[in-house]
Design a protein around this motif. Structure first.
Motif, mmCIF file in Angstrom:
data_model
loop_
_atom_site.group_PDB
_atom_site.id
_atom_site.type_symbol
_atom_site.label_atom_id
_atom_site.label_comp_id
_atom_site.label_asym_id
_atom_site.label_seq_id
_atom_site.Cartn_x
_atom_site.Cartn_y
_atom_site.Cartn_z
ATOM 1 N N UNK A 194 -70.657 -70.659 -60.609
ATOM 2 C CA UNK A 194 -69.558 -71.211 -59.821
ATOM 3 C C UNK A 194 -69.178 -72.620 -60.272
ATOM 4 N N UNK A 195 -70.159 -73.493 -60.363
ATOM 5 C CA UNK A 195 -69.864 -74.912 -60.555
ATOM 6 C C UNK A 195 -69.791 -75.309 -62.024
ATOM 7 N N UNK A 196 -70.574 -74.664 -62.887
ATOM 8 C CA UNK A 196 -70.537 -75.026 -64.296
ATOM 9 C C UNK A 196 -69.549 -74.168 -65.089
ATOM 10 N N UNK A 202 -64.558 -78.715 -70.825
ATOM 11 C CA UNK A 202 -64.776 -78.668 -69.378
ATOM 12 C C UNK A 202 -66.162 -78.159 -69.036
ATOM 13 N N UNK A 203 -66.641 -77.154 -69.769
ATOM 14 C CA UNK A 203 -67.986 -76.645 -69.515
ATOM 15 C C UNK A 203 -69.027 -77.733 -69.764
ATOM 16 N N UNK A 204 -68.854 -78.492 -70.845
ATOM 17 C CA UNK A 204 -69.780 -79.595 -71.142
ATOM 18 C C UNK A 204 -69.756 -80.633 -70.026
ATOM 19 N N UNK A 205 -68.551 -80.977 -69.570
ATOM 20 C CA UNK A 205 -68.427 -81.939 -68.472
ATOM 21 C C UNK A 205 -69.091 -81.419 -67.203
ATOM 22 N N UNK A 206 -69.088 -80.089 -67.048
ATOM 23 C CA UNK A 206 -69.687 -79.480 -65.855
ATOM 24 C C UNK A 206 -71.202 -79.329 -65.962
#
Length: 413
Positions: free
Chosen positions: A24-26, A298-302
């Motif tokens: 969900x979050x990452x 975005x995935x890295x930032x998450x």
């Protein structure tokens, strides 16, 4: 939202709450439905048409599980799944849509396939589905077969939609980083790939396809270097009207890849998977995105952790020119650790890439999702290409090997 031949992919995990939070979050999947009873908890998460079912068994060790859908990973594992020391988190079920489930299961039964759950109908206010479960020839892998053309619900009967997600496919698609499952890769024992390809050809009508122009038809695509000894072969659906499988040679139909270690090459990531997973199984799943640079960023930032490619990848002879020729920025790709291959597939192109005469794909692997060096994810963007680039394959698998080697050194120190 366009469909695919995969209905869902199922995870058997010890901590479903934690994994669903990660997705969900990452990874920005959306929680679509849940189901809880005295024996298990389940979460359905979606991104585009990619649907993940997380199953956490909560029954006692000796209780016989007889749920209408659930097939415990351990009960179908060849040799059992770590029965002496507890469960192993595993991705074990690739659920497939079929057009005529009765004839499909009959054919599989005649071919000697083990039928774990016979065909049965289930219904709720959204309609009716027919479902069966069969055993694959690979480790603990099973295939749930689902005929659902008369069903309009979010997932399956018995699952509770979350936050009025029913009929909200457009909003879900717009917020998704991932569009669909691109491929599933199995890790198998050395020398077992031909048997697996023969089984899927005989039972499901799937056919071998060449991953790239460097592949040898008999030997497969072989990586034989100082640090990697690996053989890969791939197959996919075709003639689906005859086999009863849905959507066939569709741009979003699933591809299967079989990975095995070369003999006498020493330990590598396939051997590590077989050891930590205690047998053959699903090693990784490819998630397709329409914009891999934005998605990886975005995935890295998450908080998603990736296995980084060798730094020298971007300085290989001709790589800079290759990247520039397809209109990509070398420094942006290097910053995000994204691999690109403009010679991924000599076959036909699709979409806008055809008119532009461009054909390439971009990829990156994550680190393992579980506490063992077993299952991980791949982020992939295809621009016209249907195969897998030879340069990318070597670099991608080398990034995984480097990560595993670093883990082993930490464990020894």
């Amino acid at each position: 939202m366009e469909d695919s031949c995969v209905h869902h992919i199922e995870f058997s995990v010890r901590d479903g709450e934690n994994l669903q939070r990660t997705l969900l979050h990452q990874y920005k999947f959306s929680l679509a439905a849940t189901r809880v009873n005295s024996r298990l908890k389940q979460w359905v998460l979606k991104s585009g048409s990619a649907t993940c079912l997380l199953t956490q068994q909560i029954s006692s060790e000796n209780e016989q599980v007889q749920d209408q859908y659930f097939v415990e990973a351990g009960e179908v594992f060849d040799g059992a799944i770590n029965k002496s020391s507890g469960q192993i988190d595993s991705v074990f079920n690739v659920a497939l849509k079929v057009k005529n489930i009765a004839s499909c299961v009959e054919k599989l039964s005649r071919s000697g396939v083990k039928i774990l759950r016979p065909v049965k109908k289930y219904n709720d206010k959204y309609g009716e589905i027919s479902l069966a479960v069969v055993k694959s020839c690979i480790g603990n892998v099973v295939h749930t077969l689902i005929q659902d053309e008369n069903y309009s619900g979010v997932f399956l009967p018995g699952f509770n939609p979350v936050d009025n997600v029913h009929n909200n496919d457009l909003q879900l698609a717009q917020s998704s980083l991932v569009t669909h499952f691109d491929h599933v890769t199995f890790a198998c024992d050395c020398g077992d790939s031909d048997r697996i390809l023969e089984w899927y050809s005989k039972c499901f009508g799937m056919k071998r396809f060449m991953m790239n122009s460097d592949e040898d038809e008999a030997k497969g695509f072989v990586i034989d270097t100082e640090d990697i000894g690996l053989r890969l072969k791939a197959f996919e659906y075709w003639k689906c009207a005859e086999t009863g499988l849905s959507l066939g040679n569709h741009p979003k139909s699933i591809k299967f890849v079989v990975a095995e270690a070369l003999a006498n090459q020493g330990p590598n990531q396939v051997d590590t998977f077989l050891h930590d997973h205690e047998g053959a199984g699903i090693q990784h799943v490819g998630l397709h995105t329409e914009d891999i640079i934005q998605t990886v960023s975005r995935l890295s930032d998450n908080g998603v952790q990736f296995a980084e490619p060798p730094y020298t990848y971007y300085t290989e002879v001709g790589k800079y020119e290759e990247i520039c020729d397809i209109g990509q920025n070398v420094e942006i790709l290097r910053k995000n650790g994204i691999l690109v291959d403009a010679e991924a597939d000599p076959g036909e192109t699709t979409g806008d890439a055809q008119s532009q005469n461009l054909r390439y794909l971009m990829q990156k692997f994550t680190k393992p999702l579980f506490d063992r060096n077993t299952f991980f994810l791949e982020v992939i963007q295809r621009v016209g290409a249907r195969g897998f680039g030879s340069g990318n394959i070597t670099a991608l698998w080398r990034s995984v090997q480097a990560y595993i080697n670093s883990q082993e050194k930490q464990a020894d120190s």
